[in-house]
Design an enzyme around this catalytic site. Structure first.
Site, mmCIF file in Angstrom:
data_model
loop_
_atom_site.group_PDB
_atom_site.id
_atom_site.type_symbol
_atom_site.label_atom_id
_atom_site.label_comp_id
_atom_site.label_asym_id
_atom_site.label_seq_id
_atom_site.Cartn_x
_atom_site.Cartn_y
_atom_site.Cartn_z
ATOM 1 N N GLU A 115 13.260 27.982 19.311
ATOM 2 C CA GLU A 115 13.152 28.662 20.505
ATOM 3 C C GLU A 115 13.227 30.174 20.349
ATOM 4 O OE1 GLU A 115 15.216 26.023 19.515
ATOM 5 O OE2 GLU A 115 15.751 24.647 21.237
ATOM 6 N N GLY A 152 27.876 28.718 13.970
ATOM 7 C CA GLY A 152 27.128 29.364 15.435
ATOM 8 C C GLY A 152 27.916 29.230 16.313
ATOM 9 N N ARG A 153 28.687 28.528 16.988
ATOM 10 C CA ARG A 153 29.387 28.303 18.091
ATOM 11 C C ARG A 153 30.680 29.163 18.098
ATOM 12 N NH1 ARG A 153 28.604 23.358 16.219
ATOM 13 N NH2 ARG A 153 30.147 22.362 15.661
ATOM 14 N N GLU A 195 29.778 20.109 21.211
ATOM 15 C CA GLU A 195 28.881 20.270 19.929
ATOM 16 C C GLU A 195 30.025 20.110 18.925
ATOM 17 O OE1 GLU A 195 25.230 22.364 19.482
ATOM 18 O OE2 GLU A 195 26.419 23.624 18.180
ATOM 19 N N LYS A 210 21.383 32.786 13.284
ATOM 20 C CA LYS A 210 22.187 32.546 12.029
ATOM 21 C C LYS A 210 21.004 32.063 10.971
ATOM 22 C CE LYS A 210 25.739 30.086 9.645
ATOM 23 N NZ LYS A 210 26.650 29.030 9.833
ATOM 24 N N LYS A 231 15.042 17.705 17.227
ATOM 25 C CA LYS A 231 14.433 18.863 16.956
ATOM 26 C C LYS A 231 13.235 18.039 15.726
ATOM 27 C CE LYS A 231 17.918 22.296 16.098
ATOM 28 N NZ LYS A 231 18.641 22.975 15.202
ATOM 29 N N HIS A 274 33.149 23.418 46.953
ATOM 30 C CA HIS A 274 32.184 22.648 48.014
ATOM 31 C C HIS A 274 31.011 21.957 47.225
ATOM 32 C CE1 HIS A 274 34.050 25.450 51.321
ATOM 33 N NE2 HIS A 274 34.224 26.306 50.323
HETATM 34 O O1 F6P Z 1 22.548 23.673 18.693
HETATM 35 C C1 F6P Z 1 22.719 23.606 17.442
HETATM 36 C C2 F6P Z 1 22.753 25.194 16.780
HETATM 37 O O2 F6P Z 1 22.697 25.023 15.466
HETATM 38 C C3 F6P Z 1 24.044 25.788 17.038
HETATM 39 O O3 F6P Z 1 25.118 25.284 16.514
HETATM 40 C C4 F6P Z 1 23.744 27.027 17.040
HETATM 41 O O4 F6P Z 1 24.694 28.231 17.735
HETATM 42 C C5 F6P Z 1 22.328 27.016 17.544
HETATM 43 O O5 F6P Z 1 21.677 26.089 17.261
HETATM 44 C C6 F6P Z 1 21.498 28.262 17.247
HETATM 45 O O6 F6P Z 1 21.305 28.605 15.903
HETATM 46 P P1 F6P Z 1 20.924 29.879 15.093
HETATM 47 O O7 F6P Z 1 21.800 30.680 15.500
HETATM 48 O O8 F6P Z 1 20.843 29.492 13.754
HETATM 49 O O9 F6P Z 1 19.362 30.164 15.856
#
Ligand code: F6P
Length: 545
Positions: A212, A267-268, A353, A206, A509, A384
């Site tokens: 990462e 995002g989620r 979240e 987003k 972070k 199991h």
């Molecule tokens: O875990 C935090 C968060 O902001 C989530 O809500 C989101 O889905 C994820 O990091 C990834 O964010 P982005 O799509 O901005 O890379």
């Protein structure tokens, strides 16, 4: 006391709880042969059975009153009509517009968002058709055989979960892989068998500066360039999904190759947007739109059905009942469908979240429990692993079971065994096994052993919901996901919290950014607490040159 726990509806539930907390479901079923009819609902072919819960008709009526007294009806309308309900981030929450297949206008800040939504869907269709048909060629003229989707959290888990669930709809010539962890193992192992000439990277973020994702995208680009030897080749092998064109361009992806989405998509909640591109590449755009259709049908159901017959509202209210009155800490999600193997992981992010909050919408600390721990894995594997604790442990763990009546594959004996387990577990959890029943099953010698008898007793009275549907289709999956999204939203309304921000992920972070340069230097570190200092210095000592 907060206005929630002080409210008439809450107090009435508390009193009701005192009266029925020890009532037996086994007795309730014995007394009432219509219990299933009374406590089950259906949308299309999805049956939602909630009869194996520690409730009676009064419980449901009181829970519905609670939802009404918390203004759920108005809050639902506020969400669907683009009000700024994510107050801390000052954003609307309009993932429902992404799957608004009626195409009726949805206004945000005075502008109908549907033309933009449709424009991006059309762009996705053209691109998917090109890639899937082989018309889109890599830089050496070969068709794409592998998609590597890079993204984390909502930008990774949702598409990954849906891709696995709908794999039977996938193309034979196009394989989709997911990379999210910054641990190099994730990327390296995915790339190992791939050929840069026939690989397309979909970088989904987003904000397009998530540490990462950017690290993985950069290493993927290096891997690609090492083989392609030409920056010009990138245009045929990298596309971006983001709300942030500038960051995409800075990374080196042409914004013509960008599929946009918008700030009003959390995002989620984003797999319905262009974040779903990797899904669409895998299963085709028609199937992706079926997924949207299923979610849209669940949206209409949620928005327009009275609460007592409303699947996500009932799911949410039952969750509140166990979380806040029975003090259950967790909730297990257990699909009897191997293709849904990432469903509980996905719902873990979606729920935890969203509702892992302790400050209410007015800025006050809550005096009641909010979001539960969500966990699970597919049956029969879970049986199991952790079912022992659910059946005979000391904790109350409400469960959701779900299963398709038909498999996509052709070994019917497997499916009957699977489904017999899907049916048996909720029954066993509800009924339990009394001491007399245990004794009746034992030999005279074993019957005389009190420890053995006591160990074999199952208390029962353990609650669960069951979803049964015809087949795992894109439409069914769309509805199921949307049910859970709306359940989470409804619970957030009842707990008076903002289900749409995620401030709790920020601090770690920020600290990681402080520690990163310290790892690079050769100096011994002394700026943290003694535990963190010791671990940093030990890492530097252990690290191979
Ligand atoms: O875990 C935090 C968060 O902001 C989530 O809500 C989101 O889905 C994820 O990091 C990834 O964010 P982005 O799509 O901005 O890379």
């Amino acid at each position: 006391m907060s206005s929630l726990t002080n409210s008439k509806a809450w107090t009435a539930l508390k009193t009701h709880f005192q009266h029925i907390q020890n009532d037996s479901m086994r007795d309730a079923f014995r007394r009432d042969p219509d219990r299933f009819k009374k406590f089950s609902l259906q949308l299309n072919d999805i049956i939602f059975d909630y009869s194996k819960n520690r409730i009676n008709e009064e419980t449901v009526a009181l829970l519905v009153e609670l939802a009404e007294s918390q203004g759920l009806k108005q809050k639902i309308e506020a969400m669907f009509s683009g009000e700024m309900i994510n107050t801390t981030e000052r954003r609307a929450v309009l993932h429902t517009a992404l799957r608004n297949r009626s195409n009726d206008p949805v206004y945000f800040a005075g502008k109908d968002v549907m033309p933009d939504v449709n424009r991006v869907l059309a762009k996705m269709r053209v691109f998917c058709d090109q890639v899937r048909s082989g018309a889109w060629k890599g830089h050496t003229g070969k068709a794409i055989t592998d998609i590597v989707s890079i993204g984390i959290g909502g930008s990774g888990l949702g598409p990954k979960m849906v891709s696995a669930a709908l794999n039977p709809y996938g193309s034979d010539t196009l394989k989709v892989h997911y990379v999210s962890n910054v641990d190099q193992t994730d990327l390296v192992e995915v790339l190992k068998p791939l050929n840069a000439e026939t690989t397309l990277f979909v970088v989904a973020s987003k904000v397009f500066n998530t540490q990462e994702t950017m690290m993985n995208a950069k290493s993927a680009k290096n891997w690609f360039l090492k083989q392609a030897q030409s920056e010009d080749a990138i245009a045929k092998h990298f596309v971006a999904i983001s709300t942030h064109a500038e960051n995409v361009a800075n990374f080196g992806i042409d914004t013509d190759n960008m599929f946009e989405f918008w700030d009003w998509v959390g995002g989620r909640y984003s797999l319905w947007s262009s974040v779903g591109l990797s899904i669409a590449l895998q299963i085709g755009m028609d199937n992706f739109e079926e997924l949207l259709q299923g979610a849209h049908e669940a949206d209409l159901h949620f928005r327009h059905t009275p609460f007592a017959n409303n699947i996500p509202v009932i799911m949410a209210l039952l969750g509140v009942w166990y979380n806040n009155f029975f003090d259950a800490d967790s909730h297990a999600v257990i699909p009897y469908d191997q293709s849904m193997r990432f469903f509980s992981d996905y719902m873990q992010q979606g729920d935890m979240e969203s509702n892992g909050k302790s400050i209410d919408l007015d800025g006050n600390r809550v005096d009641y429990s909010t979001g539960p721990i969500i966990w699970g894995q597919p049956g029969t594997n879970g049986q199991h692993a952790f079912f022992q604790l659910i059946h005979q442990g000391t904790k109350l763990i409400p469960c959701d079971f779900m299963a398709p009546a038909n498999s996509h594959y052709d070994l019917p004996e497997h499916h009957d065994i699977l489904i017999s387990n899907f049916l048996a577990q909720p029954e066993a959890l509800m009924n339990g096994l009394t001491e007399d029943e245990v004794k009746a099953r034992l030999s005279p010698e074993d019957r005389a052993d009190p420890v053995l008898v006591a160990s074999k007793v199952f208390d029962g009275n353990k609650p669960s919901n069951s979803f049964l549907f015809k087949k795992m289709t894109p439409r069914t999956l769309g509805s199921l996901i949307a049910f859970y999204e709306h359940k989470i939203f409804t619970q957030g309304v009842i707990w008076n919290i903002n289900s749409f921000d995620q401030m709790g992920v920020e601090l770690g972070k920020v600290l990681a950014k402080v520690i990163l340069p310290e790892l690079k230097s050769n100096e011994s570190v002394a700026s943290h607490d003694c535990s963190t200092n010791a671990l940093i210095n030990a890492y530097k000592h252990y690290r191979e040159a």
